[in-house]
Scaffold this motif. Structure first.
Motif, PDB file in Angstrom:
ATOM      1  N   ARG A 116      -0.825 -11.959  -4.766  1.00 32.44           N
ATOM      2  CA  ARG A 116       0.004 -11.983  -3.569  1.00 32.44           C
ATOM      3  C   ARG A 116       0.142 -10.589  -2.972  1.00 32.44           C
ATOM      4  O   ARG A 116       0.656 -10.424  -1.866  1.00 32.44           O
ATOM      5  N   SER A 117      -0.291  -9.577  -3.698  1.00 27.08           N
ATOM      6  CA  SER A 117      -0.229  -8.184  -3.237  1.00 27.08           C
ATOM      7  C   SER A 117      -1.216  -7.371  -4.053  1.00 27.08           C
ATOM      8  O   SER A 117      -1.816  -7.872  -5.002  1.00 27.08           O
ATOM      9  N   ASN A 118      -1.382  -6.120  -3.658  1.00 24.70           N
ATOM     10  CA  ASN A 118      -2.267  -5.188  -4.385  1.00 24.70           C
ATOM     11  C   ASN A 118      -3.652  -5.785  -4.591  1.00 24.70           C
ATOM     12  O   ASN A 118      -4.094  -6.049  -5.705  1.00 24.70           O
ATOM     13  N   THR A 138      -0.696   2.090  -4.260  1.00 24.02           N
ATOM     14  CA  THR A 138       0.709   1.724  -4.384  1.00 24.02           C
ATOM     15  C   THR A 138       1.324   1.939  -5.761  1.00 24.02           C
ATOM     16  O   THR A 138       2.498   2.284  -5.873  1.00 24.02           O
ATOM     17  N   GLU A 162      -3.128  -1.612  -1.580  1.00 25.98           N
ATOM     18  CA  GLU A 162      -3.204  -2.560  -0.475  1.00 25.98           C
ATOM     19  C   GLU A 162      -4.301  -2.113   0.492  1.00 25.98           C
ATOM     20  O   GLU A 162      -4.734  -0.955   0.472  1.00 25.98           O
TER      21      GLU A 162
END
Length: 259
Positions: free
Chosen positions: A136-138, A197, A242
């Protein structure tokens, strides 16, 4: 940075089926969701439990390939057997994958039977509903050759194969853990710009030989021994990021910190 030359992309790695063997393309297209072929499929057992190499290490011996749409899938087993066909989707499922929930559809066809026979237990193949896999991220990950060299030195071995860490991008020309200093900044890699991140917390899969899946090197104990634990529980190695600007990344592309 080691020397005066800019660091460059040394290797690219994607896993069309999570925990199966890696592919090493010459170029990848990084979208806002990462590489759309990467981790597009994953495995569950007959109860719906997520299965990866912490459960069955030898899964890494099976090679996988798919297209950007995830509409065809090819598996090649160590004995040379190849199963390739269009992907037909069945029931929708949700799967707990560590700290997140994945949504997908069971893949019908010959792959599950062949994987079950290879693994010695019932497995089902699932295609994620959205490109980008279970993330969902990274969407991107990166590690430098200096970090791998330092890990080898600390472990008392000649070299540590970067494939153990299954990072999207391996970079040559970095000092040990130089990539950690990029956290909070941006890095240009080929046509893409990545926002770095956080560090990557590692798991027991990194202790396994990347060709056989047999545990042969205690990477975690070594990392903890010289780097300690983040928040008292996370053994970090490499970084996540990201996608600030999508673009193509190829072997040999320069890697340039921007901020």
């Amino acid at each position: 940075m080691s020397g005066d030359a800019l660091p460059r992309v040394r290797r690219l790695s994607i896993a069309p089926v999570r925990s199966l063997g890696l592919r090493h393309p010459l170029s990848i297209d990084i979208t806002p969701l990462g590489v759309v072929e990467d981790r597009r499929f994953y495995l569950i057992d007959e109860t719906g439990r997520f299965i990866d190499r912490t459960v069955i290490g030898r899964l890494v011996q099976v090679e996988a390939d798919t297209d950007p749409e995830g509409s065809r899938l090819r598996l090649r087993f160590p004995d040379g057997e190849v199963i390739e066909d269009e992907v037909w989707l069945g029931d929708r499922v949700t799967t707990e994958v560590y700290d997140r929930t994945a949504e997908g559809q069971v893949v019908e066809g010959p792959w599950a039977e062949a994987l079950s026979a290879f693994a010695g237990r019932t497995l089902r193949l699932v295609r994620t509903v959205r490109p980008g896999g279970t993330r969902r991220s990274n969407a991107v990950s990166l590690v430098g050759d200096g970090s791998l060299a330092e890990l080898a030195r600390q472990a008392g071995v000649d070299a540590v194969d970067g494939r153990r860490f299954r990072m999207l991008i391996e970079v040559e020309g970095l000092a040990p853990h130089e990539e950690d200093r990029w956290i909070g900044g941006r890095v240009a890699v080929g046509e893409a710009i990545l926002e770095i991140t956080k560090p990557t917390a590692r798991c027991a899969i990194t202790t396994q030989d990347p060709d056989t899946g047999v545990r042969d090197l205690d990477t975690l104990r070594t990392i903890i021994g010289y780097r300690g634990l983040r928040d008292g529980r996370k053994a970090d190695f490499g970084v996540l990021g990201e996608v600030a600007r999508p673009g193509r990344v190829s072997l040999g592309d320069e890697v340039r910190p921007l901020t």
